[in-house]
Write an enzyme that holds these catalytic residues in place. Structure first.
Site, PDB file in Angstrom:
ATOM      1  N   ARG A  48       0.821  -1.221   0.000  1.00  0.00           N
ATOM      2  CA  ARG A  48       0.000   0.000   0.000  1.00  0.00           C
ATOM      3  C   ARG A  48       0.854   1.271   0.000  1.00  0.00           C
ATOM      4  NH1 ARG A  48      -5.143  -1.787   3.821  1.00  0.00           N
ATOM      5  NH2 ARG A  48      -6.425  -2.436   2.067  1.00  0.00           N
ATOM      6  N   LYS A 185     -18.195 -12.989   6.455  1.00  0.00           N
ATOM      7  CA  LYS A 185     -19.350 -12.184   6.896  1.00  0.00           C
ATOM      8  C   LYS A 185     -20.303 -11.895   5.757  1.00  0.00           C
ATOM      9  CE  LYS A 185     -20.329  -9.216  10.189  1.00  0.00           C
ATOM     10  NZ  LYS A 185     -20.464  -7.805  10.526  1.00  0.00           N
ATOM     11  N   GLY A 334      -9.247  -7.785   1.239  1.00  0.00           N
ATOM     12  CA  GLY A 334      -7.943  -7.990   1.863  1.00  0.00           C
ATOM     13  C   GLY A 334      -7.556  -9.457   1.919  1.00  0.00           C
ATOM     14  N   GLY A 357     -13.871  -3.375   1.263  1.00  0.00           N
ATOM     15  CA  GLY A 357     -15.186  -2.756   1.448  1.00  0.00           C
ATOM     16  C   GLY A 357     -15.479  -1.719   0.375  1.00  0.00           C
TER      17      GLY A 357
HETATM   18  P1  ADP Z   1     -12.137 -10.554   2.122  1.00  0.00           P
HETATM   19  O1  ADP Z   1     -11.198  -9.896   3.103  1.00  0.00           O
HETATM   20  O2  ADP Z   1     -11.429 -11.125   0.939  1.00  0.00           O
HETATM   21  O3  ADP Z   1     -13.282  -9.634   1.759  1.00  0.00           O
HETATM   22  P2  ADP Z   1     -13.634 -11.807   4.231  1.00  0.00           P
HETATM   23  O4  ADP Z   1     -12.980 -10.890   5.209  1.00  0.00           O
HETATM   24  O5  ADP Z   1     -15.083 -11.660   3.991  1.00  0.00           O
HETATM   25  O6  ADP Z   1     -12.822 -11.807   2.846  1.00  0.00           O
HETATM   26  O7  ADP Z   1     -13.466 -13.319   4.734  1.00  0.00           O
HETATM   27  C1  ADP Z   1     -12.192 -13.892   4.943  1.00  0.00           C
HETATM   28  C2  ADP Z   1     -12.242 -14.912   6.033  1.00  0.00           C
HETATM   29  O8  ADP Z   1     -13.280 -15.852   5.808  1.00  0.00           O
HETATM   30  C3  ADP Z   1     -10.964 -15.713   6.089  1.00  0.00           C
HETATM   31  O9  ADP Z   1     -10.308 -15.418   7.311  1.00  0.00           O
HETATM   32  C4  ADP Z   1     -11.427 -17.172   6.047  1.00  0.00           C
HETATM   33  O10 ADP Z   1     -10.750 -17.988   6.962  1.00  0.00           O
HETATM   34  C5  ADP Z   1     -12.882 -17.075   6.432  1.00  0.00           C
HETATM   35  N1  ADP Z   1     -13.697 -18.183   5.934  1.00  0.00           N
HETATM   36  C6  ADP Z   1     -13.931 -18.526   4.648  1.00  0.00           C
HETATM   37  N2  ADP Z   1     -14.689 -19.631   4.589  1.00  0.00           N
HETATM   38  C7  ADP Z   1     -14.948 -20.012   5.858  1.00  0.00           C
HETATM   39  C8  ADP Z   1     -15.697 -21.079   6.458  1.00  0.00           C
HETATM   40  N3  ADP Z   1     -16.318 -21.992   5.708  1.00  0.00           N
HETATM   41  N4  ADP Z   1     -15.775 -21.120   7.801  1.00  0.00           N
HETATM   42  C9  ADP Z   1     -15.136 -20.206   8.547  1.00  0.00           C
HETATM   43  N5  ADP Z   1     -14.414 -19.187   8.051  1.00  0.00           N
HETATM   44  C10 ADP Z   1     -14.316 -19.090   6.731  1.00  0.00           C
HETATM   45 MG    MG Z   2     -11.390  -9.560   5.227  1.00  0.00          MG
END
Ligand code: ADP
Ligand code: MG
Length: 383
Positions: A48, A185, A334, A357
């Protein structure tokens, strides 16, 4: 909301035309230096900081004095040594000598509150403002929406690239256009599922997100992560997709642990006590076919708990398909970006967004508070 045209947001060239000679001018640059830190507090990845250099260098080459400002982590509106900008300042000093960096913006409660007094302090002695913090531009915070009210303002190169790529997905889709969504989430992401249904041809859903959709289909999910409040919404989205002739691809096999904690593979109905942590090999292959056949793909959120090697293969297979497909590929988020980097595939996709986000919100709304502010049409009630 009507889709804004990027051309209405001032660029660095527009700023120079407005301000005149930038030599000797003090320019405040809102950067996204919210870098990951390791346990010792050292910078784990300076991506970054390097990403801000094109804008910083453009300004310093013209003789401007550059003052950068960023938040780091989530301090609670007061100084917290854990989130001091010192490590960032040191790295920035190596990459761009002579560039100033203010203390963590979120050490002051005025930042998140968009407090006019805090904005006044930020722009004191400043001749122009540049927003290059895409990852913070979905927040109506003081450093994002405040300065354009007072000084000539523009978007930096990084913000410009992000806006071009992400609005391009919305406004000029190449078909088939596929969205791949995962992560933990779901409540953050359902709005985007709904908005994307209007633009994409299909949505692929993995990660913990899929269990709330399974629940909406009446499938047993064992003790997997899901959001009970969102089950109805997922049901509605499945119905909406059917009506619009869009496909929502859900996994039909899942890997995880059984009730005794032993690694196991299941179909799409999980037994009592089981926990799903990844899409299974059959689903990973099917999802990868969808990506290979696409002409445009947006990916946000890992397919499983990829931090644990046992549950990384669904995410790895999808990441490999993102690298191999001829489609135009964009990754936001992220953790998705971290997964790509972990598999050393981050150079194999067309665009890795610096904002999770922010990229979702820009796809969902076609606009962001930070962009509205630069166009001079941000109003607090929009936030
Ligand atoms: P990003 O940062 O790419 O937007 P998120 O923050 O929404 O993604 O989600 C990332 C997290 O989701 C990771 O830490 C991963 O371990 C968790 N995750 C993905 N699938 C599962 C699952 N089936 N059960 C629990 N945690 C999960
Ligand atoms: Mg995330």
């Amino acid at each position: 909301m009507t889709a804004p045209s990027r051309s209405t947001i001032p660029t660095l060239e527009d700023l120079e035309a407005q301000v005149g000679d930038l030599a000797g001018k003090r320019v405040l640059v809102r950067t996204d230096f919210n870098v990951p830190l390791d346990e010792s507090g050292a910078i784990a990845d300076d991506f970054r900081i390097r990403a801000a250099l094109p804008t910083i260098n453009w300004l310093t080459e013209r003789g401007a004095t550059v003052v950068t400002a960023s938040h780091l982590g989530r301090p609670k509106g007061a100084p917290d040594p854990k989130y001091s900008m010192d490590p960032v300042r040191q790295r920035l000093g190596e990459l761009a000598p002579g560039v100033e960096l203010l203390e963590n913006l979120r050490f002051d409660p005025g930042e998140t509150a968009d407090d006019p007094a805090f904005v006044a302090r930020l722009v004191d002695g400043i001749d122009a403002y540049v927003n290059d913090a895409f990852g913070a531009s979905h927040r109506a915070h003081a450093s994002i929406v405040g300065p354009p009210r007072f000084v000539p303002s523009a978007m930096g190169r990084l913000l410009q690239k992000e806006v071009d790529v992400l609005l391009g997905l919305r406004d000029k889709p190449r078909r088939p256009f596929v969205a791949v969504l995962g992560g933990a989430k779901i409540s953050d992401k359902l709005g985007v599922v709904e908005a994307l249904l209007g633009v994409v041809d299909s949505i692929v859903i993995g990660g913990a997100m899929c269990f709330t959709f399974f629940a909406a289909q009446g499938k047993p999910i064992g003790d997997s992560l899901f959001e009970p409040d969102m089950v109805d919404t997922c049901g509605r989205l499945l119905a909406q997709a059917r009506e619009q002739g869009k496909v929502i691809h859900l996994p039909d096999d899942i890997t995880g642990v059984d009730a005794s904690g032993t690694y196991a593979t299941f179909g799409d109905r999980l037994p009592d006590g089981a926990k799903g942590f990844d899409i299974g090999p059959g689903s990973a292959a099917a999802f990868s076919d969808v990506i290979m056949d696409a002409r445009m793909v947006f990916w946000n959120g890992p397919m499983g708990m990829f931090e644990d090697d046992r549950f990384a293969s669904g995410t790895h297979t999808v990441a490999q398909a993102m690298a191999d497909t001829k489609a135009f590929t964009v990754v936001g988020g992220g953790d998705s970006a971290a997964a790509l980097a972990q598999f050393r595939l981050d150079d194999e996709v067309d665009h890795v967004s610096t904002g999770g986000g922010a990229s979702l919100e820009l796809l969902e709304n076609g606009d962001l508070p930070g962009l509205q502010a630069l166009r001079g049409d941000f109003r607090d009630e929009d936030a």
